[in-house]
Design a protein around this motif. Structure first.
Motif, mmCIF file in Angstrom:
data_model
loop_
_atom_site.group_PDB
_atom_site.id
_atom_site.type_symbol
_atom_site.label_atom_id
_atom_site.label_comp_id
_atom_site.label_asym_id
_atom_site.label_seq_id
_atom_site.Cartn_x
_atom_site.Cartn_y
_atom_site.Cartn_z
ATOM 1 N N LEU A 217 36.364 -23.537 -35.306
ATOM 2 C CA LEU A 217 35.459 -23.175 -36.386
ATOM 3 C C LEU A 217 34.757 -24.428 -36.894
ATOM 4 O O LEU A 217 35.408 -25.373 -37.342
ATOM 5 C CB LEU A 217 36.227 -22.514 -37.523
ATOM 6 N N LEU A 218 33.433 -24.443 -36.799
ATOM 7 C CA LEU A 218 32.634 -25.565 -37.271
ATOM 8 C C LEU A 218 32.022 -25.239 -38.628
ATOM 9 O O LEU A 218 31.681 -24.089 -38.901
ATOM 10 C CB LEU A 218 31.510 -25.880 -36.277
ATOM 11 N N ALA B 31 22.807 -26.653 -32.947
ATOM 12 C CA ALA B 31 22.124 -25.527 -33.595
ATOM 13 C C ALA B 31 22.240 -25.629 -35.109
ATOM 14 O O ALA B 31 21.267 -25.384 -35.835
ATOM 15 C CB ALA B 31 22.719 -24.214 -33.096
ATOM 16 N N MET B 32 23.418 -26.013 -35.593
ATOM 17 C CA MET B 32 23.617 -26.161 -37.036
ATOM 18 C C MET B 32 22.765 -27.291 -37.583
ATOM 19 O O MET B 32 22.148 -27.170 -38.646
ATOM 20 C CB MET B 32 25.104 -26.408 -37.307
ATOM 21 N N PRO C 97 14.711 -19.565 -36.573
ATOM 22 C CA PRO C 97 15.225 -20.380 -37.676
ATOM 23 C C PRO C 97 16.386 -19.669 -38.361
ATOM 24 O O PRO C 97 16.363 -18.456 -38.547
ATOM 25 C CB PRO C 97 14.021 -20.501 -38.608
ATOM 26 N N ALA C 98 17.405 -20.411 -38.719
ATOM 27 C CA ALA C 98 18.573 -19.810 -39.368
ATOM 28 C C ALA C 98 19.360 -20.882 -40.100
ATOM 29 O O ALA C 98 19.424 -22.026 -39.662
ATOM 30 C CB ALA C 98 19.471 -19.119 -38.342
ATOM 31 N N ARG C 99 19.946 -20.490 -41.198
ATOM 32 C CA ARG C 99 20.814 -21.396 -41.953
ATOM 33 C C ARG C 99 22.232 -21.226 -41.416
ATOM 34 O O ARG C 99 22.939 -20.278 -41.765
ATOM 35 C CB ARG C 99 20.750 -21.048 -43.439
ATOM 36 N N LEU C 100 22.631 -22.121 -40.548
ATOM 37 C CA LEU C 100 23.929 -22.030 -39.884
ATOM 38 C C LEU C 100 24.893 -23.026 -40.521
ATOM 39 O O LEU C 100 24.867 -24.208 -40.219
ATOM 40 C CB LEU C 100 23.775 -22.309 -38.386
ATOM 41 N N VAL D 212 31.202 -16.187 -41.392
ATOM 42 C CA VAL D 212 30.562 -17.027 -40.383
ATOM 43 C C VAL D 212 29.096 -16.635 -40.290
ATOM 44 O O VAL D 212 28.717 -15.496 -40.581
ATOM 45 C CB VAL D 212 31.222 -16.916 -38.987
ATOM 46 N N ASP D 213 28.272 -17.589 -39.888
ATOM 47 C CA ASP D 213 26.844 -17.332 -39.747
ATOM 48 C C ASP D 213 26.450 -17.000 -38.320
ATOM 49 O O ASP D 213 25.368 -16.462 -38.078
ATOM 50 C CB ASP D 213 26.051 -18.544 -40.229
ATOM 51 N N ALA D 214 27.303 -17.352 -37.351
ATOM 52 C CA ALA D 214 27.019 -17.062 -35.951
ATOM 53 C C ALA D 214 28.281 -17.305 -35.136
ATOM 54 O O ALA D 214 29.224 -17.959 -35.595
ATOM 55 C CB ALA D 214 25.874 -17.931 -35.423
ATOM 56 N N VAL D 215 28.290 -16.773 -33.918
ATOM 57 C CA VAL D 215 29.402 -16.969 -32.989
ATOM 58 C C VAL D 215 28.848 -17.462 -31.666
ATOM 59 O O VAL D 215 27.958 -16.834 -31.075
ATOM 60 C CB VAL D 215 30.193 -15.669 -32.751
ATOM 61 N N CYS D 216 29.352 -18.599 -31.202
ATOM 62 C CA CYS D 216 29.066 -19.077 -29.856
ATOM 63 C C CYS D 216 30.153 -18.496 -28.957
ATOM 64 O O CYS D 216 31.295 -18.964 -28.958
ATOM 65 C CB CYS D 216 29.089 -20.609 -29.808
ATOM 66 N N ALA D 217 29.817 -17.453 -28.242
ATOM 67 C CA ALA D 217 30.805 -16.694 -27.485
ATOM 68 C C ALA D 217 31.212 -17.399 -26.193
ATOM 69 O O ALA D 217 30.445 -18.178 -25.624
ATOM 70 C CB ALA D 217 30.263 -15.303 -27.158
ATOM 71 N N HIS D 218 32.410 -17.072 -25.724
ATOM 72 C CA HIS D 218 32.833 -17.548 -24.412
ATOM 73 C C HIS D 218 31.976 -16.892 -23.331
ATOM 74 O O HIS D 218 31.684 -17.516 -22.317
ATOM 75 C CB HIS D 218 34.307 -17.224 -24.187
#
Length: 365
Positions: free
Chosen positions: A352-353, A301-302, A331-334, A241-247
């Motif tokens: 999971l996206l 964001a993606m 900037p990030a490649r998500l 994964v490139d990032a986590v959107c946390a609860h």
């Protein structure tokens, strides 16, 4: 690995939030600390739901009137399954389905209620219906408006903040109840492509778990649902994964348990400083609707190739070799983002996206 074209894609996003409407408004609001405090007192769940369902279908490219598809449209509402709730009680009794939108016609409406993990459960149900051919289009929608009973119950268990909300911060002191609504339009990729509806973000996996418990987070259950979405039983491991959107809502225990489980999982899977972010310091906690806001925020964001910050977080939890708290937008490649939603009583959900063409991009790398 299942074919990416078998994954449902997100073709429409709508939102009504303090500080902005639509996907653009959500993006702005999710970056503004304390935005939740500006919610108009006149908002009602019924009006919010009707507005976002209509706008999400319009944003997906459907003309006015009920969508004309092979197997039709279905609606999944995230709500507190409580007859006291005048906005959602009609759905519980199978009546007044037109209240959501004239665009949806007399679409079948299903109400899902799994505490603050509801949105994740609803997205899983939508994906299952699409995969089974029960619908070509599923609208998942939810609204959160201040309910005295909800706020009293949260106050009773000591999770409401008395000051600023500071998710994933060493000095966090609780959450704030957010207000607003979000709707997502999900379609089978083939059907969306055939009508020219596009959709570049897919729901590549979901995992849900109910393990009855008290209010506090259960590390074992949380870890189990995280592992389930990244290492599903079908053997199609999706560990990167490139990032986590946390609860992460800003509570003392919940944030620590979630970050700890992500660190443990990341260590097992070989992650390196994967950024973890939360918008709860901006939007507040939208309760049953929170997962929809998380998915919409992550999808934006993606699309924008921008890693969100964590509004309100000034002193982030200690960095781990596997994970770190994102405190600045950059900037990030998500290409693959994990979205978490956990609720009282033992309700856990992960979504999971993934961007279209993700597997081909890995080969190119």
């Amino acid at each position: 690995m299942a074919s990416e074209r078998s994954f449902p894609v997100i073709t429409g996003i709508a939102a009504r939030l303090p500080g902005g409407d639509g996907a653009e408004g959500l993006w702005r609001a999710a970056s503004t600390p304390g935005a939740y405090a500006a919610a108009p007192p006149s908002w009602s769940k019924r009006d919010l739901l009707e507005a976002v369902v209509d706008e999400a279908l319009a944003g997906a490219g459907f003309p006015p009137g009920p969508p004309r598809t092979g197997t039709g449209v279905a609606v999944v509402v995230c709500a507190q399954a409580d007859a006291r709730d005048s906005a959602t009680a009609p759905f519980l009794h199978g009546a007044n389905t037109d209240v959501l939108s004239t665009r949806a016609g007399r679409a079948p409406v299903t109400v899902v209620s799994h505490a603050c993990a509801t949105g994740g459960f609803a997205i899983r149900l939508a994906a299952q219906r699409l995969a089974a051919g029960q619908a070509d289009v599923v609208v998942v929608a939810g609204a959160s408006v201040s309910d005295p009973m909800e706020e009293m119950s949260l106050e009773a268990v000591g999770v409401l903040a008395t000051g600023a909300v500071r998710p994933l911060d060493t000095e966090r002191g609780g959450m704030a109840v957010g207000r607003g609504a979000v709707a997502l339009v999900l379609e089978r990729a083939e059907a969306a492509g055939a009508r020219g509806g596009g959709g570049t973000i897919a729901v590549a996996g979901t995992a849900c778990l109910v393990k009855p418990s008290r209010a506090e987070s259960d590390p074992a259950a949380m870890g189990a649902v995280l592992r389930a979405v990244l290492s599903p039983a079908d053997g199609t491991g999706r560990t990167r994964v490139d990032a986590v959107c946390a609860h992460a809502t800003g509570t003392a225990l919940g944030d620590a348990v979630e970050f700890g489980e992500l660190a443990s999982l990341g260590e097992e899977l070989g992650w390196t400083r994967v950024p973890v972010f939360s918008h709860k310091g901006a939007l507040g906690h939208l309760l049953h609707t929170s997962a929809l806001a998380g998915v919409a925020h992550a999808a934006e964001a993606m699309r924008r190739s921008l890693l969100p910050a964590t509004p309100g977080c000034a002193a982030p939890l200690a960095e781990h070799p596997a994970v770190r708290v994102s405190t600045e937008r950059s900037p990030a490649r998500l290409r693959r983002v994990l979205v978490n939603a956990f609720g009282f009583g033992g309700n856990y959900a992960c979504v999971l996206l993934e961007t279209s063409g993700y597997e081909r991009e890995l080969v190119d790398d």
